[in-house]
Design an enzyme around this catalytic site. Structure first.
Site, PDB file in Angstrom:
ATOM      1  CD  GLN A 194     -17.972  -7.311 -35.792  1.00  0.00           C
ATOM      2  OE1 GLN A 194     -16.874  -6.945 -36.234  1.00  0.00           O
ATOM      3  NE2 GLN A 194     -18.280  -7.202 -34.502  1.00  0.00           N
ATOM      4  N   GLY A 235      -8.682 -10.611 -39.824  1.00  0.00           N
ATOM      5  CA  GLY A 235      -9.717 -10.225 -38.863  1.00  0.00           C
ATOM      6  C   GLY A 235     -10.268  -8.822 -39.095  1.00  0.00           C
ATOM      7  CG  HIS A 236     -13.204  -7.372 -36.295  1.00  0.00           C
ATOM      8  ND1 HIS A 236     -14.333  -7.360 -35.534  1.00  0.00           N
ATOM      9  CD2 HIS A 236     -12.191  -7.712 -35.451  1.00  0.00           C
ATOM     10  CE1 HIS A 236     -14.026  -7.662 -34.287  1.00  0.00           C
ATOM     11  NE2 HIS A 236     -12.736  -7.878 -34.211  1.00  0.00           N
ATOM     12  CG  ASN A 237     -11.886  -3.334 -36.586  1.00  0.00           C
ATOM     13  OD1 ASN A 237     -12.842  -2.964 -37.235  1.00  0.00           O
ATOM     14  ND2 ASN A 237     -11.997  -3.878 -35.392  1.00  0.00           N
TER      15      ASN A 237
END
Lengths: 348, 348, 348
Positions: A194, A235-237
């Protein structure tokens, strides 16, 4: 800390009723003493005005004449925030950069910032003016903390994360942990490193032990003025807009977009790749996915209009066993009617 | 970090289309620039191929001819993981064992390991080759950390816990806190000391602020290759199999057995003493107990087949108020029919 | 650590069957060896008595004669807790106040207390006799930790929080983070400073990474003997009674009152300003608001009697698509009956 009621009223630009007094604290209607200011927002508690010992009550016009001394406001919560601010004492007991902290030689900590013992500031990290980094905090390499920030104990800001001015991280908050991204391979789940980041804009607050993951490739973003409660997972993004309220234990899946002024109540779950329009309000424990229209009022898993959920889950659901019995009875009776009709036919 | 497309293709054992170029990064189709490699997995986003500025796109055969330069893969996510790995920079800015760490004289830290300031390594604890222990981590007495592990800031490994090779603990993860075990007595809840342990097998990843309790007497175990997201709760004595995916905020009650290759989506709750068969997939927010067959696809609380849940909760539930009205109307009409029939009978 | 069975029996005030032996540990029926004591509580596992290798089994009278050696108890869990306590080894490997800890000159740490490296004790904070503060813990200014407390690694006690005797904070627990209180203003959410506190009474245990917020103005309180599991969120001003069990990932909204001996199962969500009567038991994942009667057994969102929920959600819910079809069929058939009847009428 003491302040005259008249001085307080002037400071806030408000009028007061009754004679002047010296105020030494703020408390609830039930707990306030004669030297305290209290407040009434919710009419539901108006009867407490009759019994409170508070020296003065901050409230809106209609209630002002029910007490001996009132501070009259058209936005009681806002003025309460201002009053409490006057009496509030900041957390902490040290100032300046402790010799027991680790500050990397290439880090830049503002002269007016405070860094407590056992805080770690990594290479090329920046800590802005008047910001306070409590014990056990980690600020990773290349991260930037704005001015007037509070990083309470054990908050973690991993490398290359950017935090705006006036941001508060409650204890144990984690920003920039790895997003949950794995490629399925014949040999098991292969980690997709990531390499993105997190940007937290100004005046955001992030609750205790909340986790906000760094993006896979680009940026996870929390918009200006958004307030996030404890134990929330982002979460990511994910893109969270401005001035949202995200209540305790909400979970937001990867790449989801949350608009401005959205309210997600406690324990709401949002799937990945969802899109929530501006001003939507989602009831506690709801589960949602896909695209949510701006201004929606939704509840349930999967979500439906909040009013529908209230009827369906609140009134109908407990009566389902009864409904099944009624339908069975109907089927039986209808068969009897049909048999009788057929019998009648046979008789003809 | 830059790499020629031809060299990258060779490294991955893939073919590329178009002329050679120098790649300096990886990003999404929307954000990638002419020096970046991007990727397409989901056909849903295929139209972005027309507008991306990416210098090269990693994708599967059918899409390769829609861009000027493609790196052609039959497992795009896996190859993406490999490419990103090339460009990824590890977290952190120090190496070796810091003089500001506490390493117990009886601990054994490998010469190639890194221990940051303010990390604590207890008596007889072992830290394996090339492992990195970030600031604020605690490795309790008699615990063993394998080789190539990452313990990100403030991760806690209580005493006598064993962690295999290539394990990643995201910030604030807690391994080996006491299980929740109390005996009911006339004097209240009496703590049953939790004297078991936790074993985490190789290549496991554990998310930020996730908590995995030590067993009451024997072992809580997380199987090889399993990936656990943030804020997950795993109770004492739980056995999680290999290669599972356990998404954010899942809770697993004590003594539950989770098979291999199981997927538990976000906020799922699993009761204690449950048993989940290999390859089961449980939808977000579901609640389950008892024995779950291998390969099940379940949703809801309590769980039912996912397709049934979709119909029952998604389509039927919001229409329950309408259904109650329809049944009431039926009852009324049927009574009318019966009355009419009886009226007919009376006439006879 | 070894103890004679006869000595153990005497210590616990119990009788034993079979000849004497030396016990060297405690384990499950499946894992215990000939030198171990094991136990049986749940009759469901009684058949393990036939195959266990345990040297002795702690159990209730009816099962005592099924093994060669039994320690006979009328409260097996309670006596198990006592036995395990004899064999339990406390966590940790140091004693006394470390020179690597930060203890503010105005703090008072008892001579018999232990403070590990990298723990921080603020101004005027008090740490009681025999209490242990592990690495990475923060005890804020003016906070008081009672006697015989355990603050496991990275637990955070913010300023002015009071903790009674024999309290255990599992790793990463946060006490006294700011409550989630904001005034809505034309300029966004304005923080209402949280100037209240948290009081944790004696013999409370608080799980890993659980967060308990300080009150806005007065006190968030956790009553004597209450046990709180991991990742629980308790909002500001909440009052939790005595001897409650609050299981993992429960969330309790602000100002809610929880009575005594209440059990909230995993992932339950309680709205703010709710009131839960003494002895209520709420099933996992339930969502509740308002006033809950003492002794209630509830489940679902919103909650209903647990038995009703079991029928409604467990049996009825999956059959809703079928019920809709049946109602549709009834409507059709009834119309046919009515049409036939009308046809009959027309014929007359």
């Amino acid at each position: 800390m003491k302040i005259k009621l008249s001085a307080l009223a002037e400071k806030l630009g408000l009028d007061h009723t009754g004679d002047d007094m010296e105020i030494s604290g703020v408390n609830t209607l039930e707990k306030a003493g004669p030297e305290d200011l209290s407040f009434l927002v919710n009419p539901k508690y108006a009867q407490l005005l009759d019994t409170t010992r508070a020296g003065c009550v901050l409230t809106s016009g209609p209630y002002a004449d029910r007490v001996g001394r009132a501070l009259v406001s058209s936005n009681v919560y806002m003025d309460l925030a201002k009053v409490v601010n006057i009496f509030a004492k900041p957390q902490g007991c040290l100032q300046g950069v402790s010799e027991l902290a680790y500050v990397h030689p290439e880090a830049r900590v503002d002269d007016t910032a405070t860094v407590y013992p056992f805080a770690f500031i990594g290479a090329r990290a920046v800590v802005g003016a008047r910001s306070v980094v409590f014990p056990g905090c980690y600020v990773g390499e290349d991260s930037a903390i704005g001015a007037d920030c509070l990083l309470y104990p054990n908050a973690v800001v991993m490398g290359s994360v950017t935090i705006g001015d006036k941001v508060i991280l409650q204890p144990g908050a984690v920003l920039g942990g790895d997003g949950f991204g794995f490629a399925q391979t014949p040999f098991g789940h292969m980690k997709i490193p990531q390499i993105g980041t997190v940007i937290v804009e100004e005046s955001v607050e992030i609750g205790s032990n909340t986790a906000i993951d760094r993006a896979a490739l680009d940026t996870t973003r929390i918009g200006r003025g958004t307030k996030i409660d404890n134990l929330v997972q982002i979460g990511h993004n994910v893109q969270v807009g401005e001035h949202c309220l995200i209540i305790g234990q909400v979970g937001i899946g990867g790449s989801t977009k949350v608009g401005n002024n959205v309210v997600l109540a406690g324990q709401v779950g949002v799937a990945d790749n969802a899109e929530i329009g501006d001003g939507a309000m989602i009831a506690a424990q709801s589960g949602l996915a896909g695209k949510i229209e701006p201004g929606s009022r939704l509840a349930g898993t999967p979500v439906m209009p909040a009013g529908t959920f209230l009827k369906a889950a609140g009134s109908c659901m407990p009566r389902l066993p009864e409904l099944f019995r009624r339908v069975k009875a109907l089927e039986k009776e209808l068969n009897a009617v049909k048999a009788a009709a057929n019998g009648g036919n046979d008789d003809e």
